[in-house]
Design a protein around this motif. Structure first.
Motif, PDB file in Angstrom:
ATOM      1  N   GLY A  85      33.063  17.090  10.995  1.00 13.97           N
ATOM      2  CA  GLY A  85      32.797  18.306  11.764  1.00 13.97           C
ATOM      3  C   GLY A  85      34.052  18.706  12.514  1.00 13.97           C
ATOM      4  N   PRO A  88      37.549  23.895  14.229  1.00 10.46           N
ATOM      5  CA  PRO A  88      38.815  24.634  14.209  1.00 10.46           C
ATOM      6  C   PRO A  88      40.040  23.741  14.034  1.00 10.46           C
ATOM      7  CG  PRO A  88      38.013  24.457  16.462  1.00 10.46           C
ATOM      8  CD  PRO A  88      36.938  23.882  15.587  1.00 10.46           C
ATOM      9  N   TRP A  90      41.720  21.144  15.740  1.00 12.46           N
ATOM     10  CA  TRP A  90      42.799  20.668  16.627  1.00 12.46           C
ATOM     11  C   TRP A  90      42.990  19.167  16.475  1.00 12.46           C
ATOM     12  CZ3 TRP A  90      42.538  17.383  20.956  1.00 12.46           C
ATOM     13  CH2 TRP A  90      41.277  17.069  21.423  1.00 12.46           C
ATOM     14  N   ASP A 106      33.834  20.008   7.278  1.00 17.58           N
ATOM     15  CA  ASP A 106      32.968  20.836   8.118  1.00 17.58           C
ATOM     16  C   ASP A 106      32.059  21.662   7.221  1.00 17.58           C
ATOM     17  OD1 ASP A 106      33.301  21.601  11.351  1.00 17.58           O
ATOM     18  OD2 ASP A 106      32.130  23.032  10.156  1.00 17.58           O
ATOM     19  N   ILE A 107      30.899  22.014   7.746  1.00 15.14           N
ATOM     20  CA  ILE A 107      29.944  22.823   6.981  1.00 15.14           C
ATOM     21  C   ILE A 107      30.335  24.306   7.036  1.00 15.14           C
ATOM     22  CG2 ILE A 107      28.302  23.324   8.859  1.00 15.14           C
ATOM     23  CD1 ILE A 107      26.048  22.551   6.873  1.00 15.14           C
ATOM     24  N   SER A 108      31.211  24.657   7.988  1.00 17.60           N
ATOM     25  CA  SER A 108      31.562  26.063   8.184  1.00 17.60           C
ATOM     26  C   SER A 108      32.911  26.399   7.553  1.00 17.60           C
ATOM     27  CB  SER A 108      31.606  26.371   9.691  1.00 17.60           C
ATOM     28  OG  SER A 108      32.377  27.526   9.931  1.00 17.60           O
ATOM     29  N   LEU A 111      35.273  28.163  10.075  1.00 12.05           N
ATOM     30  CA  LEU A 111      36.008  27.298  11.009  1.00 12.05           C
ATOM     31  C   LEU A 111      37.127  26.555  10.281  1.00 12.05           C
ATOM     32  CD1 LEU A 111      33.142  25.974  13.311  1.00 12.05           C
ATOM     33  CD2 LEU A 111      35.181  27.213  14.056  1.00 12.05           C
ATOM     34  N   HIS A 139      31.908  20.751   3.575  1.00 15.60           N
ATOM     35  CA  HIS A 139      31.017  19.668   3.168  1.00 15.60           C
ATOM     36  C   HIS A 139      29.918  19.483   4.211  1.00 15.60           C
ATOM     37  CE1 HIS A 139      30.122  15.902   1.006  1.00 15.60           C
ATOM     38  NE2 HIS A 139      29.797  15.436   2.198  1.00 15.60           N
ATOM     39  N   ILE A 141      27.788  16.856   5.750  1.00 17.54           N
ATOM     40  CA  ILE A 141      27.788  15.391   5.811  1.00 17.54           C
ATOM     41  C   ILE A 141      26.377  14.820   5.946  1.00 17.54           C
ATOM     42  CG2 ILE A 141      28.123  15.170   8.306  1.00 17.54           C
ATOM     43  CD1 ILE A 141      29.749  12.997   5.541  1.00 17.54           C
ATOM     44  N   GLU A 158      34.129  14.076  16.930  1.00 17.31           N
ATOM     45  CA  GLU A 158      34.526  14.679  18.212  1.00 17.31           C
ATOM     46  C   GLU A 158      33.560  15.839  18.501  1.00 17.31           C
ATOM     47  OE1 GLU A 158      37.404  14.836  20.798  1.00 17.31           O
ATOM     48  OE2 GLU A 158      35.736  16.054  21.438  1.00 17.31           O
ATOM     49  N   THR A 160      30.486  16.225  17.772  1.00 17.77           N
ATOM     50  CA  THR A 160      29.718  16.671  16.605  1.00 17.77           C
ATOM     51  C   THR A 160      28.355  16.002  16.431  1.00 17.77           C
ATOM     52  OG1 THR A 160      31.294  15.277  15.414  1.00 17.77           O
ATOM     53  CG2 THR A 160      31.295  17.568  14.870  1.00 17.77           C
ATOM     54  N   HIS A 163      25.051  17.651  17.039  1.00 16.88           N
ATOM     55  CA  HIS A 163      24.746  18.900  16.329  1.00 16.88           C
ATOM     56  C   HIS A 163      23.891  18.695  15.087  1.00 16.88           C
ATOM     57  CE1 HIS A 163      27.153  21.755  18.578  1.00 16.88           C
ATOM     58  NE2 HIS A 163      28.088  20.817  18.681  1.00 16.88           N
TER      59      HIS A 163
HETATM   60  C1  LIG Z   1      31.134  21.536  18.596  1.00 17.07           C
HETATM   61  S1  LIG Z   1      31.844  21.644  17.019  1.00 17.07           S
HETATM   62  C2  LIG Z   1      33.138  20.448  17.172  1.00 17.07           C
HETATM   63  C3  LIG Z   1      34.331  20.822  16.363  1.00 17.07           C
HETATM   64  C4  LIG Z   1      35.548  19.925  16.499  1.00 17.07           C
HETATM   65  N1  LIG Z   1      35.260  18.542  16.262  1.00 17.07           N
HETATM   66  C5  LIG Z   1      36.224  20.124  17.837  1.00 17.07           C
HETATM   67  O1  LIG Z   1      36.195  19.200  18.671  1.00 17.07           O
HETATM   68  O2  LIG Z   1      36.771  21.189  18.064  1.00 17.07           O
HETATM   69  C6  LIG Z   1      30.697  20.866  15.873  1.00 17.07           C
HETATM   70  C7  LIG Z   1      31.102  21.046  14.432  1.00 17.07           C
HETATM   71  O3  LIG Z   1      30.177  20.373  13.579  1.00 17.07           O
HETATM   72  C8  LIG Z   1      30.045  21.149  12.392  1.00 17.07           C
HETATM   73  N2  LIG Z   1      28.806  20.770  11.680  1.00 17.07           N
HETATM   74  C9  LIG Z   1      27.535  20.993  12.060  1.00 17.07           C
HETATM   75  N3  LIG Z   1      26.676  20.520  11.126  1.00 17.07           N
HETATM   76  C10 LIG Z   1      27.424  19.977  10.140  1.00 17.07           C
HETATM   77  C11 LIG Z   1      27.121  19.302   8.922  1.00 17.07           C
HETATM   78  N4  LIG Z   1      25.856  19.107   8.522  1.00 17.07           N
HETATM   79  N5  LIG Z   1      28.133  18.842   8.149  1.00 17.07           N
HETATM   80  C12 LIG Z   1      29.427  19.039   8.534  1.00 17.07           C
HETATM   81  N6  LIG Z   1      29.769  19.676   9.681  1.00 17.07           N
HETATM   82  C13 LIG Z   1      28.786  20.138  10.475  1.00 17.07           C
HETATM   83  C14 LIG Z   1      30.060  22.578  12.905  1.00 17.07           C
HETATM   84  O4  LIG Z   1      30.333  23.527  11.911  1.00 17.07           O
HETATM   85  C15 LIG Z   1      31.128  22.497  13.991  1.00 17.07           C
HETATM   86  O5  LIG Z   1      32.403  22.787  13.507  1.00 17.07           O
END
Ligand SMILES: C[S@@+](CC[C@H](N)C(=O)[O-])C[C@H]1O[C@@H](n2cnc3c(N)ncnc32)[C@H](O)[C@@H]1O
Length: 406
Positions: A85, A88, A90, A106-108, A111, A139, A141, A158, A160, A163
């Motif tokens: 996840g 963006p 960083w 990431d799923i997005s 992003l 992907h 996850i 981080e 994630t 979520h």
């Molecule tokens: C709060 S953001 C954190 C992003 C990054 N780690 C950071 O610290 O900036 C949570 C991330 O989890 C991703 N996410 C949510 N569900 C997911 C999934 N099933 N598989 C992969 N990524 C996922 C979202 O798209 C998002 O980018």
């Protein structure tokens, strides 16, 4: 023992609105936040973790916690890191700058585009002869593992884990690509009290963006880790900043450090080797469930000939309950004469929650401890001894020994 995955998920997802496609919410999150927040929201994702002032607090928190975890992971150049996840990107950028091979998933897709822009605009990889080693993958996850050729030393979550609709699946699928002595590191907030301002804020975000914001309690995490195949765990807290060389600096820090369950930063591993490799105490999820940790009022740990461990305790000992329990602490007097008695009490929340009476002939007893994970309880003895075992310079007032598991 952990609950079944079904029971745990039923509890975790009990308050989520029905009929919402949470994964779609994650996919369209960036679009939606830009729609409501305008260019500032988009820019935030490009410049994260940097923020313009005056409120620099999120920057300090993000950067210090991330760097502390990476330092703890003790990676070598070229080690594979999965950034689960990565959003963006960083953390992808910083890990790549350190010379690691980063798989950011990431799923997005939107992003990930931000993450790619960030990497493309960084002209300075760490080694002159080769570029950054990173791979950004769209992907889910929760659905499946990545299937990497080279297994990862570190899988980073981080902000994630909270979520995911099914965090057990996300951890289990990540584990499939982890080296045997690899570690999973999670950095995020813990569940706020129900009805608190922060809890209400999370509910509002979930309603606005259809993305899941529901941090976990310690008990939920323990079950999650066990079900996912990560039975070894170390819960951690960051210590950063300059501290005055006085009680004013150290006491508040100690107080803060002992409160372990209001932040979810931890390292977990499938084998003891994972925690051993990064020099963290090796404890199992099960030992946390019924375990406790002494946080104040004892001398160092000693081991008897039979291998059991104990500590010398003063008249007032603070103990943190690590899991939901039930917990037990065995205590023994250290110096009663015939006819004398010693009482050791447990005080929880200002109330006496149990006591044992020790005598010269019945010098050992077990105290039952009840309470919520993270709660600090106090053991109080009505007798002190001044053994001076280490000579005149030994000022300790000791009351009893307490057996320490593990
Ligand atoms: C709060 S953001 C954190 C992003 C990054 N780690 C950071 O610290 O900036 C949570 C991330 O989890 C991703 N996410 C949510 N569900 C997911 C999934 N099933 N598989 C992969 N990524 C996922 C979202 O798209 C998002 O980018």
């Amino acid at each position: 023992m952990a609950r079944t995955e079904e029971d745990l998920l039923a509890e975790l997802n009990a308050d989520l609105r029905e009929g919402v496609d949470w994964k779609q919410g994650a996919v369209t999150y960036l679009r939606e936040i830009v729609r409501s927040g305008g260019p500032t929201a988009e820019r935030y994702h490009l410049i994260k973790p940097f923020v313009g002032g005056p409120d620099y607090a999120p920057f300090w928190v993000d950067v210090f916690q991330f760097l502390d975890v990476v330092q703890t992971a003790d990676l070598a150049p070229g080690d594979v890191v999965i950034d689960v996840g990565c959003g963006p990107g960083w953390t992808v950028q910083w890990l790549a700058r350190l010379g690691h091979e980063v798989i950011g998933l990431d799923i997005s897709a939107e992003l990930l585009e931000v993450a790619e822009t960030r990497m493309q605009n960084d002209p300075y990889p760490p080694y002159v002869e080769k570029g950054f080693a990173y791979d950004l993958r769209e992907h889910d996850i929760e659905a499946s593992p990545l299937g990497l050729d080279r297994k990862a030393r570190l899988a980073l979550f981080e902000s994630t884990l909270h979520h995911f609709f099914n965090p057990v699946a996300a951890l289990r699928n990540t584990l499939a690509d982890l080296a045997d002595d690899g570690i999973v590191a999670v950095i995020e907030a813990a569940a706020p009290p129900k009805g608190s301002e922060w809890d209400l804020q999370n509910i509002e975000i979930m309603q606005t963006y259809d993305t899941i914001e529901r941090p976990y309690t310690r008990a939920q995490l323990l079950d999650m880790l066990e079900l996912a195949g990560l039975p070894y765990v170390a819960f951690l807290r960051p210590v950063n900043g300059l501290v005055p060389q006085s009680v004013d600096g150290l006491s508040p820090m100690l107080w803060e450090l002992t409160r372990a369950d209001n932040i979810n930063i931890f390292v977990a591993s499938p084998t003891a080797a994972g925690l051993e490799r990064v020099d963290l105490p090796v404890r199992t999820v099960e030992s946390f469930r019924t375990g406790w940790t002494v946080v104040e009022g004892v001398s160092h740990r000693e081991t008897r000939e039979d291998g059991t461990a104990y500590r010398w305790a003063g008249p007032r000992v603070l103990v943190r309950l690590d899991g939901p329990g039930p917990h037990e602490i065995a205590v023994a007097t250290i110096g009663l004469d015939p006819g004398q008695v010693q009482r050791v009490r447990v005080v929880a929340g200002g109330k006496v929650a149990g006591s044992v009476t020790l005598t010269e002939s019945r010098g050992r007893a077990t105290l039952e401890l009840a309470g919520r994970p993270g709660q600090i309880v106090e053991l109080q003895s009505d007798r002190v001894f001044s053994p001076g075992w280490h000579g005149e310079d030994d000022p300790r007032l000791l009351s009893f020994t307490l057996d320490e598991p593990g």
